[in-house]
Scaffold this motif. Sequence first.
Motif, PDB file in Angstrom:
ATOM      1  N   PRO A 243       8.703  -7.210  41.341  1.00 34.82           N
ATOM      2  CA  PRO A 243       7.897  -8.283  40.738  1.00 34.82           C
ATOM      3  C   PRO A 243       6.387  -8.093  40.927  1.00 34.82           C
ATOM      4  O   PRO A 243       5.605  -8.315  39.992  1.00 34.82           O
ATOM      5  CB  PRO A 243       8.408  -9.541  41.444  1.00 34.82           C
ATOM      6  N   GLY A 244       5.983  -7.674  42.106  1.00 33.91           N
ATOM      7  CA  GLY A 244       4.561  -7.416  42.343  1.00 33.91           C
ATOM      8  C   GLY A 244       4.037  -6.304  41.448  1.00 33.91           C
ATOM      9  O   GLY A 244       2.918  -6.370  40.922  1.00 33.91           O
ATOM     10  N   ARG A 245       4.861  -5.279  41.267  1.00 35.43           N
ATOM     11  CA  ARG A 245       4.450  -4.178  40.374  1.00 35.43           C
ATOM     12  C   ARG A 245       4.350  -4.637  38.929  1.00 35.43           C
ATOM     13  O   ARG A 245       3.469  -4.191  38.195  1.00 35.43           O
ATOM     14  CB  ARG A 245       5.461  -3.023  40.487  1.00 35.43           C
ATOM     15  N   MET A 246       5.268  -5.504  38.523  1.00 33.65           N
ATOM     16  CA  MET A 246       5.217  -6.024  37.143  1.00 33.65           C
ATOM     17  C   MET A 246       3.895  -6.754  36.918  1.00 33.65           C
ATOM     18  O   MET A 246       3.231  -6.563  35.896  1.00 33.65           O
ATOM     19  CB  MET A 246       6.396  -6.979  36.884  1.00 33.65           C
ATOM     20  N   ARG A 247       3.527  -7.591  37.873  1.00 36.75           N
ATOM     21  CA  ARG A 247       2.262  -8.331  37.738  1.00 36.75           C
ATOM     22  C   ARG A 247       1.075  -7.372  37.717  1.00 36.75           C
ATOM     23  O   ARG A 247       0.187  -7.473  36.885  1.00 36.75           O
ATOM     24  CB  ARG A 247       2.092  -9.313  38.910  1.00 36.75           C
ATOM     25  N   ALA A 248       1.092  -6.405  38.636  1.00 38.21           N
ATOM     26  CA  ALA A 248      -0.065  -5.513  38.766  1.00 38.21           C
ATOM     27  C   ALA A 248      -0.222  -4.606  37.545  1.00 38.21           C
ATOM     28  O   ALA A 248      -1.334  -4.358  37.082  1.00 38.21           O
ATOM     29  CB  ALA A 248       0.083  -4.676  40.039  1.00 38.21           C
ATOM     30  N   ILE A 249       0.896  -4.122  36.996  1.00 36.55           N
ATOM     31  CA  ILE A 249       0.763  -3.202  35.857  1.00 36.55           C
ATOM     32  C   ILE A 249       0.390  -3.984  34.591  1.00 36.55           C
ATOM     33  O   ILE A 249      -0.334  -3.475  33.726  1.00 36.55           O
ATOM     34  CB  ILE A 249       2.026  -2.324  35.665  1.00 36.55           C
ATOM     35  N   THR A 250       0.846  -5.227  34.514  1.00 37.89           N
ATOM     36  CA  THR A 250       0.455  -6.063  33.373  1.00 37.89           C
ATOM     37  C   THR A 250      -1.063  -6.272  33.401  1.00 37.89           C
ATOM     38  O   THR A 250      -1.747  -6.151  32.380  1.00 37.89           O
ATOM     39  CB  THR A 250       1.203  -7.413  33.431  1.00 37.89           C
ATOM     40  N   GLU A 251      -1.561  -6.536  34.580  1.00 37.90           N
ATOM     41  CA  GLU A 251      -3.016  -6.693  34.744  1.00 37.90           C
ATOM     42  C   GLU A 251      -3.727  -5.387  34.377  1.00 37.90           C
ATOM     43  O   GLU A 251      -4.742  -5.392  33.676  1.00 37.90           O
ATOM     44  CB  GLU A 251      -3.293  -7.062  36.204  1.00 37.90           C
ATOM     45  N   ALA A 252      -3.170  -4.283  34.837  1.00 38.91           N
ATOM     46  CA  ALA A 252      -3.781  -2.976  34.532  1.00 38.91           C
ATOM     47  C   ALA A 252      -3.832  -2.749  33.025  1.00 38.91           C
ATOM     48  O   ALA A 252      -4.824  -2.242  32.483  1.00 38.91           O
ATOM     49  CB  ALA A 252      -2.999  -1.859  35.216  1.00 38.91           C
ATOM     50  N   ILE A 253      -2.762  -3.130  32.335  1.00 38.63           N
ATOM     51  CA  ILE A 253      -2.702  -2.934  30.883  1.00 38.63           C
ATOM     52  C   ILE A 253      -3.738  -3.828  30.198  1.00 38.63           C
ATOM     53  O   ILE A 253      -4.479  -3.390  29.321  1.00 38.63           O
ATOM     54  CB  ILE A 253      -1.264  -3.215  30.365  1.00 38.63           C
ATOM     55  N   HIS A 254      -3.806  -5.057  30.629  1.00 31.04           N
ATOM     56  CA  HIS A 254      -4.781  -5.972  30.009  1.00 31.04           C
ATOM     57  C   HIS A 254      -6.215  -5.511  30.240  1.00 31.04           C
ATOM     58  O   HIS A 254      -7.083  -5.701  29.394  1.00 31.04           O
ATOM     59  CB  HIS A 254      -4.569  -7.405  30.521  1.00 31.04           C
ATOM     60  N   LYS A 255      -6.433  -4.909  31.393  1.00 32.27           N
ATOM     61  CA  LYS A 255      -7.789  -4.425  31.697  1.00 32.27           C
ATOM     62  C   LYS A 255      -8.010  -2.985  31.244  1.00 32.27           C
ATOM     63  O   LYS A 255      -9.070  -2.408  31.467  1.00 32.27           O
ATOM     64  CB  LYS A 255      -8.039  -4.512  33.217  1.00 32.27           C
ATOM     65  N   ARG A 256      -6.993  -2.392  30.662  1.00 30.02           N
ATOM     66  CA  ARG A 256      -7.021  -0.959  30.323  1.00 30.02           C
ATOM     67  C   ARG A 256      -7.514  -0.135  31.512  1.00 30.02           C
ATOM     68  O   ARG A 256      -8.382   0.731  31.384  1.00 30.02           O
ATOM     69  CB  ARG A 256      -7.895  -0.725  29.085  1.00 30.02           C
ATOM     70  N   ASP A 257      -6.922  -0.440  32.656  1.00 30.30           N
ATOM     71  CA  ASP A 257      -7.292   0.250  33.899  1.00 30.30           C
ATOM     72  C   ASP A 257      -6.267   1.360  34.119  1.00 30.30           C
ATOM     73  O   ASP A 257      -5.196   1.140  34.687  1.00 30.30           O
ATOM     74  CB  ASP A 257      -7.262  -0.771  35.045  1.00 30.30           C
TER      75      ASP A 257
END
Lengths: 403, 403
Positions: free
Chosen positions: A232-246
């Motif tokens: 779950p933590g990874r899901m949140r973090a990668i979603t954030e990464a995608i939104h930020k194009r990080d």
Amino acid sequence: MSKYFQATASAPVNIACIKYWGKRDTKLILPTNSSLSVTLSQDHLRSTTTSRADPSFTEDTIWLNGKLDEIKPGGRLSTCIDAMRRAREEVEDADPKAEKFSQCKVHICSYNNFPTAAGLASSASGFAALVYSLAKLYQLPASPKDLSIIARQGSGSACRSLFGGFVAWREGTAPDGSDSFAEQVAPEIAWSDMHALICVVSDDKKGTSSTAGMQRTVETSTLFEQRKAVVPGRMRAITEAIHKRDFDQFAEITMKDSNSFHAVALDTDPPIFYLNDVSRAIIAIVTEYNRVSLDAGGKRKAAYTFDAGPNAVIYAPKENIKEIVEMIVEYFPQESFKDTFALFGKEDVRGRLVRGFNTGVAKRFEKGAVKTLIHTSVGDGPRVRGSEEGLLGENGLPKDLAQ
Amino acid sequence: MSKYFQATASAPVNIACIKYWGKRDTKLILPTNSSLSVTLSQDHLRSTTTSRADPSFTEDTIWLNGKLDEIKPGGRLSTCIDAMRRAREEVEDADPKAEKFSQCKVHICSYNNFPTAAGLASSASGFAALVYSLAKLYQLPASPKDLSIIARQGSGSACRSLFGGFVAWREGTAPDGSDSFAEQVAPEIAWSDMHALICVVSDDKKGTSSTAGMQRTVETSTLFEQRKAVVPGRMRAITEAIHKRDFDQFAEITMKDSNSFHAVALDTDPPIFYLNDVSRAIIAIVTEYNRVSLDAGGKRKAAYTFDAGPNAVIYAPKENIKEIVEMIVEYFPQESFKDTFALFGKEDVRGRLVRGFNTGVAKRFEKGAVKTLIHTSVGDGPRVRGSEEGLLGENGLPKDLAQ
């Protein structure tokens, strides 16, 4: 010749960054954890399916890659076809003017444009194309999310191929699976320079099927519960990464989750190995490539991920792909680049390493260790195809067979 | 020539069934979990060490395998030598009649009888032999348990080589490490038909050192805490298996724990791989060998385990070793059996598989993939060696160098 109804659609391959591994319900295909994937461009890799309903047909029939397949009652194909037919019945029941063909038998013909030998899972794109073509055949008002619930019951990861871009499959909690669907996290245009290089790896031995393997992991791995807790933590973090194009964050999570998945596979009894020496070498090479960049104060430039097999998928921003291809070719000489869907000039592909790269991280392999390279990018969801692309002949048989 | 004091001792190799991987204190070498190993016979594999104290020596000096090594202040060698010297001081302080040579510098010469190229960890037997020879030199009243605490600070797993048979290293809880020692779970005579076949595997690449690797696992693996939680139950269960001489249970736990250790290594960032394609094949072969027996209503007949490298150690009851050697030779043809310490007739070693064995579980490898086979068994703890076996010449230099 009776009047028939027909639709043709294509659906893309998707490769997960957060892996699906383990079912909490094997019949409904409900996963033990959420997952997230990148949909790859159908310009390069796709399944195409034609579905036809005809009153003259006497049996539901399906051909996969030109070969007749069995639709077992209660099986996965049957589950999807029945669900779509029921949805058509509802349309017909609700609208007296709707044409009545839900009770017609269907003929379905599906092709993948990539060879099975490529070792790419075709069940995701295949079931997505099946469900999408039936949705068009039956002119259903169903949303991609609705369809994802049906495709999921054909093959879990198929639900993610109903969308383009970056796609999450929510594990859900409902026992009937009604909240275990896919949804788009970001469209392909939001991060269109997300490219992928697929390294098709030769393997001596057929690995454990993912269906059998994942349940053995659920039943025997002592580390599996911990993996579930980490996702779950990874899901949140990668979603954030995608939104930020990080990309740096995207890459870190993608690689960690691939390793975590293969770790629980190895912790299974008996252990399951999908990575071989070539896979290991690709991991070492990508790790070193990132190290050079990180040590120079930069960011990660590539991310490997491995599904239930030895093939590597390397995600990277478009600008890094040439460097990555040269790096891979340095360690894995290629016979030719005929299968490489080049998005850059391919004439001058020579092995080359970035400055400061420690060549000792892997040995140089013989030709054939990486059989071919496929270069593609993030892409869109299922497409309706024109009737001229239909795969069934007038006689209701696959055009190939009909010749 | 001044009067000198000298002792020579040998110590065995041990191979863990419950793996040590991770330190909670890197200076004192305190582990994150308890571990358990089988001590292998010194008749085949051993480190032999001569320690001499001589008033004429001007510096503590050590030769390892004929090569001068550095004794860094505060380093692991220095820690062990200093601790032993302090123990001698206590003896001298307590007994006015004790000879006073604790302040003499020492010369230490140590050899392994197995080639470094065999890829067998020599630090365990090496530090055990060092500490044991100093204990004899200094005529200390220390118990093997006391010595294990000192050897542990040289190399963690060395503490287990202070005992023969089946040996547990208790993780302890004291911050000073005073309760982190080894102790015998069962002597070698309690289960003397526990044999071991070491498959020395060729590797292209030097892997991550275990010292560096284990701390990276502690710091980055998200599955590691779960492994720590699983180990205590395994320690209890394998101890019970040893006491009952229940090979089936011993084998199941040993294989699971090896896989669990390699799983957390893979879950490390960047991932650590010690198993290669040959290791994978050996796992598949042993798994199939056990399956044949289990499916026929029998028990497990062999157990693989892998340390921080690709070499396999296969534990098995003596009666199965011939079958296992034949099975390994079937997949890994041998150049010769010169290094195989045959405990059975070796002339007729031919590849052969048990009835019902599915040959497809692995491919047949080329000669050299498994470089050599070493057949040994459970064995005793450190031995005092006669003065004729001393490794230092009259001049205080290694005999080899003195020639």
